[in-house]
Design a protein around this motif. Structure first.
Motif, PDB file in Angstrom:
ATOM      1  N   TYR A   1      17.395 -13.928  55.161  1.00  0.00           N
ATOM      2  CA  TYR A   1      18.331 -13.753  56.275  1.00  0.00           C
ATOM      3  C   TYR A   1      17.835 -14.349  57.588  1.00  0.00           C
ATOM      4  O   TYR A   1      18.580 -14.341  58.582  1.00  0.00           O
ATOM      5  CB  TYR A   1      18.640 -12.264  56.470  1.00  0.00           C
ATOM      6  CG  TYR A   1      19.329 -11.646  55.279  1.00  0.00           C
ATOM      7  CD1 TYR A   1      20.572 -12.112  54.863  1.00  0.00           C
ATOM      8  CD2 TYR A   1      18.734 -10.615  54.551  1.00  0.00           C
ATOM      9  CE1 TYR A   1      21.205 -11.566  53.762  1.00  0.00           C
ATOM     10  CE2 TYR A   1      19.364 -10.064  53.445  1.00  0.00           C
ATOM     11  CZ  TYR A   1      20.599 -10.542  53.053  1.00  0.00           C
ATOM     12  OH  TYR A   1      21.220 -10.007  51.959  1.00  0.00           O
ATOM     13  N   VAL A   2      16.622 -14.869  57.603  1.00  0.00           N
ATOM     14  CA  VAL A   2      16.073 -15.450  58.840  1.00  0.00           C
ATOM     15  C   VAL A   2      16.964 -16.566  59.395  1.00  0.00           C
ATOM     16  O   VAL A   2      17.267 -16.586  60.595  1.00  0.00           O
ATOM     17  CB  VAL A   2      14.632 -15.942  58.635  1.00  0.00           C
ATOM     18  CG1 VAL A   2      14.163 -16.784  59.822  1.00  0.00           C
ATOM     19  CG2 VAL A   2      13.690 -14.763  58.430  1.00  0.00           C
ATOM     20  N   PRO A   3      17.418 -17.533  58.588  1.00  0.00           N
ATOM     21  CA  PRO A   3      18.249 -18.605  59.145  1.00  0.00           C
ATOM     22  C   PRO A   3      19.538 -18.095  59.784  1.00  0.00           C
ATOM     23  O   PRO A   3      19.972 -18.624  60.811  1.00  0.00           O
ATOM     24  CB  PRO A   3      18.547 -19.493  57.933  1.00  0.00           C
ATOM     25  CG  PRO A   3      17.422 -19.222  56.978  1.00  0.00           C
ATOM     26  CD  PRO A   3      17.118 -17.764  57.160  1.00  0.00           C
ATOM     27  N   TYR A   4      20.155 -17.084  59.183  1.00  0.00           N
ATOM     28  CA  TYR A   4      21.419 -16.569  59.710  1.00  0.00           C
ATOM     29  C   TYR A   4      21.212 -15.910  61.072  1.00  0.00           C
ATOM     30  O   TYR A   4      21.973 -16.153  62.022  1.00  0.00           O
ATOM     31  CB  TYR A   4      22.025 -15.563  58.728  1.00  0.00           C
ATOM     32  CG  TYR A   4      22.342 -16.156  57.385  1.00  0.00           C
ATOM     33  CD1 TYR A   4      23.522 -16.864  57.167  1.00  0.00           C
ATOM     34  CD2 TYR A   4      21.450 -16.023  56.318  1.00  0.00           C
ATOM     35  CE1 TYR A   4      23.813 -17.418  55.925  1.00  0.00           C
ATOM     36  CE2 TYR A   4      21.727 -16.572  55.076  1.00  0.00           C
ATOM     37  CZ  TYR A   4      22.905 -17.276  54.887  1.00  0.00           C
ATOM     38  OH  TYR A   4      23.178 -17.826  53.664  1.00  0.00           O
ATOM     39  N   LEU A   5      20.195 -15.069  61.168  1.00  0.00           N
ATOM     40  CA  LEU A   5      19.940 -14.391  62.434  1.00  0.00           C
ATOM     41  C   LEU A   5      19.467 -15.372  63.500  1.00  0.00           C
ATOM     42  O   LEU A   5      19.808 -15.228  64.682  1.00  0.00           O
ATOM     43  CB  LEU A   5      18.901 -13.285  62.238  1.00  0.00           C
ATOM     44  CG  LEU A   5      19.360 -12.075  61.402  1.00  0.00           C
ATOM     45  CD1 LEU A   5      18.236 -11.060  61.284  1.00  0.00           C
ATOM     46  CD2 LEU A   5      20.588 -11.422  62.026  1.00  0.00           C
ATOM     47  N   THR A   6      18.703 -16.371  63.090  1.00  0.00           N
ATOM     48  CA  THR A   6      18.241 -17.380  64.044  1.00  0.00           C
ATOM     49  C   THR A   6      19.427 -18.113  64.650  1.00  0.00           C
ATOM     50  O   THR A   6      19.523 -18.269  65.879  1.00  0.00           O
ATOM     51  CB  THR A   6      17.306 -18.391  63.355  1.00  0.00           C
ATOM     52  OG1 THR A   6      16.148 -17.699  62.873  1.00  0.00           O
ATOM     53  CG2 THR A   6      16.867 -19.485  64.317  1.00  0.00           C
ATOM     54  N   ARG A   7      20.346 -18.561  63.806  1.00  0.00           N
ATOM     55  CA  ARG A   7      21.511 -19.301  64.318  1.00  0.00           C
ATOM     56  C   ARG A   7      22.370 -18.425  65.229  1.00  0.00           C
ATOM     57  O   ARG A   7      22.870 -18.879  66.257  1.00  0.00           O
ATOM     58  CB  ARG A   7      22.330 -19.855  63.150  1.00  0.00           C
ATOM     59  CG  ARG A   7      21.591 -20.921  62.341  1.00  0.00           C
ATOM     60  CD  ARG A   7      22.530 -21.709  61.449  1.00  0.00           C
ATOM     61  NE  ARG A   7      23.115 -20.919  60.389  1.00  0.00           N
ATOM     62  CZ  ARG A   7      22.604 -20.807  59.157  1.00  0.00           C
ATOM     63  NH1 ARG A   7      21.467 -21.440  58.848  1.00  0.00           N
ATOM     64  NH2 ARG A   7      23.216 -20.096  58.238  1.00  0.00           N
ATOM     65  N   ALA A   8      22.509 -17.155  64.859  1.00  0.00           N
ATOM     66  CA  ALA A   8      23.308 -16.248  65.684  1.00  0.00           C
ATOM     67  C   ALA A   8      22.662 -16.038  67.053  1.00  0.00           C
ATOM     68  O   ALA A   8      23.342 -16.054  68.086  1.00  0.00           O
ATOM     69  CB  ALA A   8      23.474 -14.902  64.972  1.00  0.00           C
ATOM     70  N   ALA A   9      21.356 -15.843  67.078  1.00  0.00           N
ATOM     71  CA  ALA A   9      20.651 -15.599  68.338  1.00  0.00           C
ATOM     72  C   ALA A   9      20.650 -16.840  69.229  1.00  0.00           C
ATOM     73  O   ALA A   9      20.835 -16.739  70.445  1.00  0.00           O
ATOM     74  CB  ALA A   9      19.218 -15.151  68.064  1.00  0.00           C
ATOM     75  N   VAL A  10      20.459 -18.011  68.636  1.00  0.00           N
ATOM     76  CA  VAL A  10      20.519 -19.247  69.415  1.00  0.00           C
ATOM     77  C   VAL A  10      21.926 -19.424  69.981  1.00  0.00           C
ATOM     78  O   VAL A  10      22.106 -19.839  71.134  1.00  0.00           O
ATOM     79  CB  VAL A  10      20.095 -20.457  68.562  1.00  0.00           C
ATOM     80  CG1 VAL A  10      20.322 -21.764  69.327  1.00  0.00           C
ATOM     81  CG2 VAL A  10      18.624 -20.337  68.167  1.00  0.00           C
ATOM     82  N   GLY A  11      22.931 -19.079  69.190  1.00  0.00           N
ATOM     83  CA  GLY A  11      24.305 -19.139  69.662  1.00  0.00           C
ATOM     84  C   GLY A  11      24.570 -18.195  70.822  1.00  0.00           C
ATOM     85  O   GLY A  11      25.462 -18.438  71.637  1.00  0.00           O
ATOM     86  N   ALA A  12      23.770 -17.128  70.906  1.00  0.00           N
ATOM     87  CA  ALA A  12      23.909 -16.176  72.006  1.00  0.00           C
ATOM     88  C   ALA A  12      23.172 -16.642  73.260  1.00  0.00           C
ATOM     89  O   ALA A  12      23.239 -15.974  74.299  1.00  0.00           O
ATOM     90  CB  ALA A  12      23.397 -14.800  71.582  1.00  0.00           C
ATOM     91  N   GLY A  13      22.459 -17.771  73.151  1.00  0.00           N
ATOM     92  CA  GLY A  13      21.836 -18.357  74.334  1.00  0.00           C
ATOM     93  C   GLY A  13      20.442 -17.877  74.657  1.00  0.00           C
ATOM     94  O   GLY A  13      20.039 -17.890  75.824  1.00  0.00           O
ATOM     95  N   ILE A  14      19.655 -17.481  73.644  1.00  0.00           N
ATOM     96  CA  ILE A  14      18.294 -17.008  73.916  1.00  0.00           C
ATOM     97  C   ILE A  14      17.410 -18.148  74.423  1.00  0.00           C
ATOM     98  O   ILE A  14      17.729 -19.329  74.291  1.00  0.00           O
ATOM     99  CB  ILE A  14      17.663 -16.319  72.687  1.00  0.00           C
ATOM    100  CG1 ILE A  14      17.898 -17.120  71.406  1.00  0.00           C
ATOM    101  CG2 ILE A  14      18.238 -14.930  72.511  1.00  0.00           C
ATOM    102  CD1 ILE A  14      16.868 -18.121  71.112  1.00  0.00           C
ATOM    103  N   ASP A  15      16.277 -17.770  74.997  1.00  0.00           N
ATOM    104  CA  ASP A  15      15.378 -18.726  75.636  1.00  0.00           C
ATOM    105  C   ASP A  15      14.232 -19.164  74.732  1.00  0.00           C
ATOM    106  O   ASP A  15      13.579 -20.177  75.013  1.00  0.00           O
ATOM    107  CB  ASP A  15      14.807 -18.115  76.917  1.00  0.00           C
ATOM    108  CG  ASP A  15      15.923 -17.702  77.870  1.00  0.00           C
ATOM    109  OD1 ASP A  15      16.575 -18.608  78.420  1.00  0.00           O
ATOM    110  OD2 ASP A  15      16.148 -16.490  78.039  1.00  0.00           O
ATOM    111  N   ALA A  16      13.971 -18.404  73.685  1.00  0.00           N
ATOM    112  CA  ALA A  16      12.885 -18.762  72.770  1.00  0.00           C
ATOM    113  C   ALA A  16      13.116 -18.108  71.422  1.00  0.00           C
ATOM    114  O   ALA A  16      13.759 -17.058  71.325  1.00  0.00           O
ATOM    115  CB  ALA A  16      11.527 -18.341  73.336  1.00  0.00           C
TER     116      ALA A  16
END
Length: 274
Positions: A217-232
């Motif tokens: 599930y790492v790729p799914y959560l990563t894409r979602a968080a990047v889509g939310a505009g995180i900084d790192a």
């Protein structure tokens, strides 16, 4: 939002491209650490992603008394210094006690406060007083708005070089869940927000004498968080997770990292219009 600068190449915040914080969960043998650091550096240079190397010299919070904790403060810092000297990378590692803060600050570019210690006032103040960048892992037991008081403790030292990391919140027994609303709420502090993509899929104590995990599930959560505009993005990476001495079930295999980052970077560019 405040920018947090580590060096000219690594700057967090203000709609900049995301920074990658990555490496094996814990320092194992020196050769493996150096090999992983070199390979991740090559990947991030190809993709143009700012990079900070992460590995823990001690994992004080382990499920079992028999669990591998790492080489310890002195030997671990020596290995992290080699990563800095050989590859020119900034490094981050966990600090567990007030006494460790001063010694760790001699090597670390970013001092990390573990999630279970994120409310420990004396530790937060000692870390802040080093004037290093401080990355606080938000405790699995904290609401997003609880981080405001954590920030205030570090700010009391005059240090405003703060990063805040979301790593999931406890959901029943041996499980974590990520509330994506937490990311913009934590940004209201004015500090850059990091998403821990691998600890968020951890199943704490799920294997009885160790933690389990669901790395698929790492790729799914990563894409979602990047889509939310995180900084790192914080991500633990290993060349052979199946034989890793800590958190293998939720670490990203090194040979899968580049594809994951390519997709994350594409989303980041859309969201931030870089």
């Amino acid at each position: 939002m405040k920018e947090v600068k580590v060096n000219d190449d690594v700057i967090f915040g203000n709609n900049r491209p995301f920074v990658l914080i990555a490496g094996p969960c814990v320092i194992e043998e020196e050769d493996r650490v150096l090999r992983i650091a070199e390979k991740i550096k090559a990947i991030t240079e190809r993709l143009g992603i700012p990079y900070v190397f992460k590995s823990s010299y001690d994992k004080a919070n382990r499920s079992s008394i028999e669990s591998f904790r790492g080489p310890g403060l002195e030997s671990g810092l020596e290995i992290l210094k080699k990563v800095k000297d050989e590859f020119g990378l900034p490094v981050i590692s966990d600090v567990h006690t007030v006494e460790q803060a001063k010694s760790a600050a001699e090597v670390l570019d970013i001092m990390q406060i573990p999630a279970f210690l994120s409310r420990q006032t004396d530790l937060l103040v000692a870390a802040g007083e080093t004037d290093k960048v401080i990355n606080v892992k938000k405790g699995q037991f904290l609401a997003p708005w609880d981080i405001d008081q954590v920030v205030a403790k570090i700010e009391s030292t005059g240090n405003e070089k703060i990063l805040l990391t979301e790593r999931g919140v406890s959901f029943g027994y041996n499980n974590l869940v990520v509330d994506m609303r937490s990311l913009p709420r934590m940004k209201k502090t004015g500090y850059p927000v990091v998403f821990d993509a691998t600890h968020s899929v951890q199943l704490p104590g799920g294997a009885g004498d160790s933690s389990a995990g669901e790395r698929e599930y790492v790729p799914y959560l990563t894409r979602a968080a990047v889509g939310a505009g995180i900084d790192a993005i914080f991500m633990e990476v290993h060349d052979e997770p199946e034989v890793a001495l800590c958190d293998g079930p939720n670490m990203v295999p090194l040979d899968e990292l580049e594809e994951l980052l390519i997709k994350a970077k594409a989303i980041d560019e859309i969201v931030k219009e870089n």
